[in-house]
Design an enzyme around this catalytic site. Structure first.
Site, short mmCIF file in Angstrom:
data_model
loop_
_atom_site.label_atom_id
_atom_site.label_comp_id
_atom_site.label_asym_id
_atom_site.label_seq_id
_atom_site.Cartn_x
_atom_site.Cartn_y
_atom_site.Cartn_z
N SER A 579 14.33 -0.98 -14.15
CA SER A 579 13.20 -1.90 -13.92
C SER A 579 13.40 -2.60 -12.60
CB SER A 579 13.13 -2.93 -15.04
OG SER A 579 12.21 -3.97 -14.71
N TYR A 592 16.77 -9.85 -20.57
CA TYR A 592 16.21 -8.57 -20.15
C TYR A 592 16.62 -8.24 -18.72
CZ TYR A 592 12.70 -4.99 -19.08
OH TYR A 592 12.07 -3.83 -18.70
#
Length: 702
Positions: A579, A592
């Site tokens: 990501s 995250y």
């Protein structure tokens, strides 16, 4: 309705009645029924035809036209577009210009001058075999039971005695124009016969109607099969009796799963191959027998068999219970076997080749036999490997039958070579489409039942790979499997329920891949989830879940896949879907974002370690892929919307506007990035990060 024991009677009177008056439709109906039973003929094997009167489009006169399976077709799936239609009189007139058996191949081009339907398929080499027989409907089949008699040492006499002279006999000869003339001569010398046995090859039967031909074919095959059954074990034990006892079914599967990647590595020395494993009773009876070492080197008899299985199989020198945990030790033990096989095949080629023979092809075995465990087949794709295994099973049936009533005989090696390296076969191979970029590759994409994972798996499958679909949700996985089979076919996919935090499930998924396809080449660590909370609201449970799925999951899957890839010894690709959050700091993202950063650095570490094994490890960094993604479940969308001061509905536009390209990112964009790494153009790249985020300056890696 007739009753048969050894073949399936499938004729439906209602269906046939609806086709009355359309002989071509009845030909297709009969063909599909015959081709649906592997005991009657294999995929791509055999040929069927019908002759009828039609209007000549040039003269308007009634002319006799033969419709016949075209080149490269399969009677089990045959459609009208797969048929060739020829003027019968023109085809027979070619005898006037036929220059003899040494000029066989030139006749094939002349078939084109006999075409009646210009949109029909190219005629096959079998065309004159049907054209010189007068019957309206003809079946040329490769039934195991008939070939067992045709390949027996005294098959001609057995045929004469079994059918009281009502089945003729033509000695082995390569298919072509001359064989068609021989069939005609056999009929002229034996008026009233109901069929002809071709030595070592197959069976011709016929009838005045589609139904009569169908029934005649079944009757002859049934008679052959019943005769063989009555003789099994009568003269001596089947295949000389059992030498090796099989492992239990589960143990066979486990042993095969461990060994398949090693065998695949050897068989992929020239190009990546896909595997198939079979351990049914017919296979085990043969590979466990005393006669295996005598019969296997003889090879197969029917041309269709050895064209797909090679001149002979490789028999492994492993004990059925061999410890396969040390892949390098097993490779060292098997290497001399494969070297010997390659040398045997090279000698076969050099001894038998002609001045104009095509170059030698892949020297590795197609069929590998492991007594006590099963049979492996390796070929350019799953369907070809599966069909090769089916053909060798048919060859086993033939050997069993021949040995029961006489003595099995295979084709002389020169005759086999003349078929395998026939210039017409080479031309057929050259006409085949070029392999796709991922042909021969096996891909496991975690979390591939939906969202980004499904898009990646679809991209890989569309580029020729076989895929192992997996997901924690069995219902979602079943739906994805059905979708993939509908688009790519049953040979392109297998499935496994997989939780990436569960090491046992990971091992089972890779074992399933090994059994289904032979191993794995591409791993995409895509499975994930997201939790967006402030540091105060973030719980330890949230933290553990994120790190278990994203970091530990990537570690465990990579670890297990590395063992398989190293066992294969042909390199591989590991792609980690990370990501932009691995590089960009933002609010409400401690768990995250840091887990993604750990994924990114773990990728670098793995790239540095695995390069020596030619295993490439690369990263794709998406951002804001909303379409069909599970990542937006569980409050993530609400959390991000709150962090950015927008509504959930405004998130896609918000994410697009903050990028340099002002683009919404879709699952297909991520799939294309994964293909860029695996499609062959970046084989010398590892440790790289490819951003697919529309352009987020803060996420630039340099």
């Amino acid at each position: 309705m007739k009753t048969y024991k050894h073949v399936n009677y499938l004729w439906d009177e209602q269906k046939a009645k609806s086709l009355e008056g359309d002989e071509v439709a009845l030909l297709l109906y009969r063909s599909n029924l015959l081709g649906s039973d592997l005991r009657i003929t294999n995929y791509g094997g055999g040929n069927t035809s019908c002759k009828l009167l039609d209007k000549d489009p040039l003269t308007g006169a009634a002319v006799e036209v033969m419709w016949i399976k075209g080149s490269g077709g399969d009677i089990g799936t045959l459609k009208k577009s797969g048929l060739a239609a020829l003027y019968v009189d023109r085809l027979r007139d070619l005898e006037k210009v036929y220059r003899g058996i040494e000029h066989e191949d030139e006749m094939v081009e002349l078939f084109n001058h006999c075409i009646f339907d210009l949109s029909s398929k190219a005629p096959s080499i079998d065309t004159p075999l049907h054209g010189f027989l007068p019957f309206k409907h003809i079946d040329h089949l490769h039934p195991d039971a008939a070939i067992a008699i045709a390949a027996a040492k005294d098959g001609k006499q057995i045929t004469q005695d079994l059918f009281n002279g009502t089945i003729g006999w033509v000695d082995w000869q390569k298919p072509g124009f001359d064989l068609g003339l021989q069939l005609r001569d056999c009929l002229d010398q034996n008026p009233g016969i109901r069929g002809i046995m071709l030595g070592s090859h197959g069976l011709f039967t016929w009838g005045d109607t589609a139904y009569e031909s169908y029934l005649n074919s079944l009757d002859v095959i049934e008679t052959c099969a019943e005769y063989l059954e009555q003789n099994y074990g009568k003269k001596r034990p089947v295949f000389g009796g059992q030498k090796v006892e099989s492992l239990a079914a589960d143990d066979r599967k486990q042993q095969a799963a461990k060994l398949a990647p090693i065998l695949r590595g050897f068989c992929s020395s020239e190009r990546h191959m896909i595997g198939h494993f079979a351990d049914d009773d017919k296979v085990l009876e043969y590979i466990n027998s005393n006669d295996l070492e005598r019969l296997a080197p003889l090879g197969t008899s029917c041309p269709d068999h050895f064209l797909r299985t090679k001149i002979q199989p490789l028999i492994l020198n492993l004990d059925k219970g061999e410890d396969l945990s040390d892949a390098e030790a097993i490779k060292a033990k098997l290497l001399p076997l494969f070297e010997d096989y390659r040398e045997m095949y090279t000698n076969y080629y050099e001894t038998c080749k002609h001045d104009n023979s095509p170059a030698i092809r892949d020297k590795n075995p197609v069929i590998i036999l492991y007594p006590g465990v099963g049979m492996f087949a390796f070929a350019k794709d799953k369907q070809t490997a599966r069909v090769a295994a089916e053909f060798y099973t048919n060859a086993i049936n033939v050997m069993k039958g021949s040995e029961a009533v006489s003595e099995y005989t295979s084709l002389p090696r020169q005759e086999a070579f003349n078929i395998e390296y026939w210039l017409l076969e080479e031309a057929k191979l050259q006409r085949m489409p070029k392999p796709k970029a991922l042909s021969g590759k096996i891909a496991l994409v975690t979390g591939s039942a939906g969202g980004i994972g499904k898009a990646i798996a679809k991209k890989f499958a569309s580029e020729g790979a076989v895929v192992i679909l997996n997901d924690m949700n069995a219902e979602r996985l079943a739906s994805a499997e059905e979708e993939f089979i509908g688009v790519f076919g049953k040979d392109a996919v297998t499935t496994a329920v997989l939780d990436v935090t569960n090491e046992e499930q990971i091992v089972k998924a890779l074992d399933k891949s090994a059994l289904a396809f032979g191993g794995v080449d591409i791993i995409v660590n895509n499975a994930g989830l997201s939790i967006s909370k402030t540091i105060e609201d973030h719980t330890q449970k949230d933290w553990d879940l994120l790190y278990d799925v994203l970091v530990k999951g990537q570690f465990l899957v990579t670890q297990a896949a590395t063992r398989t890839m190293k066992a294969q010894g042909v390199g591989g690709d590991i792609i980690n879907i990370v990501s932009k959050n691995a590089l960009v700091s933002g609010p409400n993202n401690a768990g995250y974002g840091s887990a993604k950063a750990a994924q990114l650095h773990l990728s670098r570490l793995n790239a540095a370690e695995l390069g020596a094994a030619s295993i490439r490890v690369n990263v794709v960094n998406p951002d804001a892929v909303i379409s069909d993604s599970n990542i937006w479940a569980g409050g993530w969308a609400e959390g991000r919307a709150k962090a950015y001061g927008v509504t959930v509905e405004e998130l896609p536009a918000y994410y697009a506007k903050r990028t340099l390209l002002n683009e919404i990112i879709l699952p297909d964009d991520i799939a294309n990035a994964c293909f860029a790494f695996t499609g062959g153009l970046l084989n010398k790249s590892t440790g790289n990060v490819l951003n697919v985020d529309g352009g987020v300056a803060m996420a630039f890696t340099r």
